[in-house]
Motif scaffolding. Structure first.
Motif, PDB file in Angstrom:
ATOM      1  N   UNK A   1     -15.454 -10.497  33.915  1.00 50.03           N
ATOM      2  CA  UNK A   1     -14.688 -11.531  33.222  1.00 50.03           C
ATOM      3  C   UNK A   1     -15.224 -11.734  31.810  1.00 50.03           C
ATOM      4  N   UNK A   2     -16.561 -11.780  31.691  1.00 53.27           N
ATOM      5  CA  UNK A   2     -17.147 -12.005  30.373  1.00 53.27           C
ATOM      6  C   UNK A   2     -16.908 -10.842  29.432  1.00 53.27           C
ATOM      7  N   UNK A   3     -16.818  -9.651  29.967  1.00 53.02           N
ATOM      8  CA  UNK A   3     -16.590  -8.514  29.072  1.00 53.02           C
ATOM      9  C   UNK A   3     -15.260  -8.636  28.351  1.00 53.02           C
ATOM     10  N   UNK A   4     -14.271  -9.268  29.008  1.00 56.88           N
ATOM     11  CA  UNK A   4     -12.981  -9.393  28.343  1.00 56.88           C
ATOM     12  C   UNK A   4     -12.816 -10.723  27.638  1.00 56.88           C
ATOM     13  N   UNK A   5     -13.436 -11.793  28.155  1.00 55.72           N
ATOM     14  CA  UNK A   5     -13.126 -13.113  27.624  1.00 55.72           C
ATOM     15  C   UNK A   5     -14.198 -13.719  26.731  1.00 55.72           C
ATOM     16  N   UNK A   6     -15.347 -13.103  26.598  1.00 60.65           N
ATOM     17  CA  UNK A   6     -16.401 -13.739  25.803  1.00 60.65           C
ATOM     18  C   UNK A   6     -16.142 -13.547  24.315  1.00 60.65           C
ATOM     19  N   UNK A   7     -16.399 -14.592  23.527  1.00 64.26           N
ATOM     20  CA  UNK A   7     -16.207 -14.493  22.074  1.00 64.26           C
ATOM     21  C   UNK A   7     -17.140 -13.457  21.485  1.00 64.26           C
ATOM     22  N   UNK A   8     -18.333 -13.395  22.069  1.00 61.38           N
ATOM     23  CA  UNK A   8     -19.343 -12.479  21.548  1.00 61.38           C
ATOM     24  C   UNK A   8     -18.905 -11.038  21.720  1.00 61.38           C
ATOM     25  N   UNK A   9     -18.285 -10.730  22.856  1.00 65.85           N
ATOM     26  CA  UNK A   9     -17.876  -9.347  23.106  1.00 65.85           C
ATOM     27  C   UNK A   9     -16.745  -8.950  22.173  1.00 65.85           C
ATOM     28  N   UNK A  10     -15.860  -9.913  21.887  1.00 65.01           N
ATOM     29  CA  UNK A  10     -14.692  -9.550  21.090  1.00 65.01           C
ATOM     30  C   UNK A  10     -15.018  -9.512  19.603  1.00 65.01           C
ATOM     31  N   UNK A  11     -15.858 -10.412  19.132  1.00 67.18           N
ATOM     32  CA  UNK A  11     -16.023 -10.557  17.685  1.00 67.18           C
ATOM     33  C   UNK A  11     -17.396 -10.197  17.138  1.00 67.18           C
TER      34      UNK A  11
END
Lengths: 77, 554
Positions: free
Chosen positions: B391-401
């Protein structure tokens, strides 16, 4: 801590006073101001004590003595 | 197999668990407090804690509090005097202030924090932000700097102060080192990958190094999966908003780190604070949350999450994990454990507070930690069940930005973790953990014997020594630097205003001689500055004291 002399001990006491009242952190002119204020307050208080305390004690002593004398007179009569 | 220091194939964790259970079966349970001075915090259920949990939060004598207030009073009076002189132009203004056109608006710099910064912090500012010019190992080099105008500006003289003993860096296991042998693999990866990633995790920033590191972290902690981020602070502040949102409840400890507080505020959930490490306060909040629900609609909370840290860095106290886990199971809440300071530093093999209390990592829902402290690198991780990490891989701000961790740093963590787990074929990792434990116990014991007031748990490598008076903060740090020892002193606003302290971080790389040097300097300085406020004296047989407390471990 062994103090080599009275002078060392007094210097250490002065350091403690400096640390506790934050005068260790002050600039020299602030220290001058602070110490002047403190010393003048101390001098005024001690002068007041020197002038007034003997007078107060003798007045208080007279008051209690007079009370006792009056009481004695009363019993006598 | 009874020898835990033998090199094995990564199943050390499992064996250790078994050993703990055997100890429990043989009926060995908690021992009584040792001396009058020790306050053993009450254990409600005797079988929850497998070894004694001793924490100290001694209060100073009354005269200390009075003198502290006297000091602050004098400082405040002079602060007002200086502000008056600045306002009337008798003194040059060096600080930030509003422009002429803004004078009629709401004042920006009149609150207490700015007053404190201008008038009290500036006077002792030379003790912080000291630039260092070597690796922050057990000894380091400082750049010498002087000030001509009472700390408003600094200039460097060009000289360096060499071999200052480092009691302030979070170098718990001593992995901040420059030995070429130790950094062989790191140099190889640097030459293979370079230093920049130039992308985020979700675009093109996932390297095979990250995958390898994540698998290793999951194996180290004994969980399903883990995800690593480039910055430890950002791990907390960017992932808590991904996990909770509006309609959820966050129960956070009073003394949580700013990253947790920021993450909680950014998420938009309701935040309630319970007293530091106080299980009755937490239970009351949980009961109220379940009974009364959300504030106006009285609906049930969508999620209740408890935010705690493994070791609190300002107090040196360790979280009461067994009690929190039993509370969480009873009231069906989630637990987020921030092991920034405790991973690598506590526990028999360095696996953090979960291992320290002999619990299983499945009890904690979200295990978070940083690599800055014990691993000599940078970055953070979040570990737990596979669903959570996916879940965090897709929804974390850190992973995306945010840019992902750089490869040489990832390799440093990999080599440090392999060393800890024994996978590199030596027992060096375990030796480091044990050396840290020995150093911590020795340091704390000697400080208690000397009569200082020390906060925190006896097993935590963070040692806060209380100074109380504002004048002593500056004097302490300056004199320690003169003796070639670098310490970190902390005052308001990181601590309550009357409880300023010096915080020591013991490291596995400190030798006994270094610790003895520091302790002798502390002894001398403690007598000169009158810092030995403790009213309790230790037992006169220190060897006996240490034995009876630690026969449980080995």
């Amino acid at each position: 801590m062994d103090f080599k002399s009275m002078k060392n001990y007094l210097y250490w006491l002065y350091c403690q006073f400096e640390l506790i009242t934050c005068s260790y952190l002050m600039e020299p002119w602030e220290k001058l101001l602070f110490y002047t204020f403190n010393i003048s307050m101390l001098v005024m208080i001690s002068y007041t004590a020197y002038i007034f305390i003997p007078v107060h004690i003798s007045t208080a002593f007279q008051f209690f003595f007079w009370l006792g004398w009056y009481h004695h007179n009363d019993i006598g009569n | 197999m009874a020898n835990p220091s033998a090199v094995c194939n990564g199943h050390l964790h499992h064996h250790h668990h078994q050993k703990q259970n055997n100890l429990l079966k043989s009926g060995v349970c908690k021992k009584n407090g040792i001396t009058k001075g020790m306050k053993k915090n009450g254990v409600s259920n005797g079988t929850l804690y497998k070894k004694t949990f001793i924490e100290h939060f001694e209060q100073a004598p009354m005269y200390v509090a009075v003198l502290t207030f006297v000091g602050f009073g004098v400082g405040t009076i002079f602060g007002y005097l200086r502000d008056f002189m600045r306002a009337w132009g008798l003194e040059k203004r060096n600080i930030a202030e509003e422009r002429e056109q803004q004078k009629d608006f709401v004042p920006l710099y009149q609150d207490f924090e700015n007053f404190y910064t201008r008038n009290l912090y500036m006077r002792i500012r030379d003790n912080w932000n000291r630039p260092i010019c070597s690796v922050p190992g057990p000894q380091f080099d400082l750049m010498e700097r002087v000030t001509d105008d009472y700390n408003w500006t600094f200039r460097f003289t060009g000289r360096t102060i060499k071999n200052v003993i480092n009691m302030g860096s979070y170098n718990y296991l001593g992995f901040a080192e420059t030995e070429p042998n130790a950094l062989k693999t790191v140099t190889k990866e640097l030459q293979k990958y370079g230093t920049g990633i130039c992308s985020t995790r979700q675009e093109m920033g996932t390297l095979d190094k990250h995958v390898e590191l994540e698998k290793l972290v999951a194996k180290f902690l004994g969980v399903d999966d883990a995800m690593v981020f480039g910055m430890g602070f950002a791990t907390n502040s960017m992932n808590i908003p991904a996990l909770v949102g509006k309609g959820c409840l966050i129960l956070s400890d009073e003394l949580n780190h700013t990253s947790l507080v920021l993450g909680a505020r950014l998420s938009g959930a309701t935040i309630r604070i319970f007293k530091h490490n106080n299980m009755q306060s937490l239970e009351k909040l949980l009961r109220d949350a379940i009974i009364y629900g959300q504030p106006r609609s009285r609906r049930a909370w969508r999620k209740i999450i408890i935010l705690v840290e493994g070791i609190y860095s300002m107090e040196g106290s360790i979280v009461r994990l067994p009690e929190i886990v039993s509370l969480k199971k009873k009231y069906k809440a989630y637990l987020y454990l921030d092991e920034a300071h405790s991973i690598g530093a506590v526990g028999a093999t360095g696996r953090g507070v979960v291992e320290y209390f002999g619990m299983s990592p499945d009890d904690v829902d979200v295990l978070m930690g940083t690599f800055t402290k014990s691993f000599g690198a940078a970055g953070g991780y979040i570990a737990g069940k596979k669903d959570l990490v996916d879940f965090l891989r897709t929804h974390s701000h850190s992973a995306v930005y945010a840019t992902s961790m750089c490869p040489p740093v990832a390799e440093q963590i990999i080599r440090a973790m392999k060393c800890l787990m024994g996978l590199d074929g030596t027992t060096q990792g375990l030796q480091r953990v044990r050396q840290l434990g020995k150093n911590t116990r020795y340091f704390r014991r000697r400080l208690h014997e000397m009569g200082f007031i020390i906060y925190g748990n006896d097993d935590s490598p963070v040692v806060p020594l209380l100074l109380y008076m504002p004048g002593k903060i500056g004097a302490f740090a300056r004199r320690m630097l003169e003796k070639n020892i670098g310490v970190v002193v902390v005052g308001f606003p990181a601590t309550p205003i009357t409880e300023s302290r010096a915080r020591f971080c013991v490291s596995a790389a400190h030798t006994r001689e270094m610790l003895d040097t520091v302790l002798n300097a502390l002894d001398e300085l403690g007598d000169f500055l009158q810092l030995k406020y403790s009213r309790y004296s230790k037992s006169s047989h220190p060897e006996l004291y240490e034995e009876t407390r630690f026969e449980l471990e080995d």
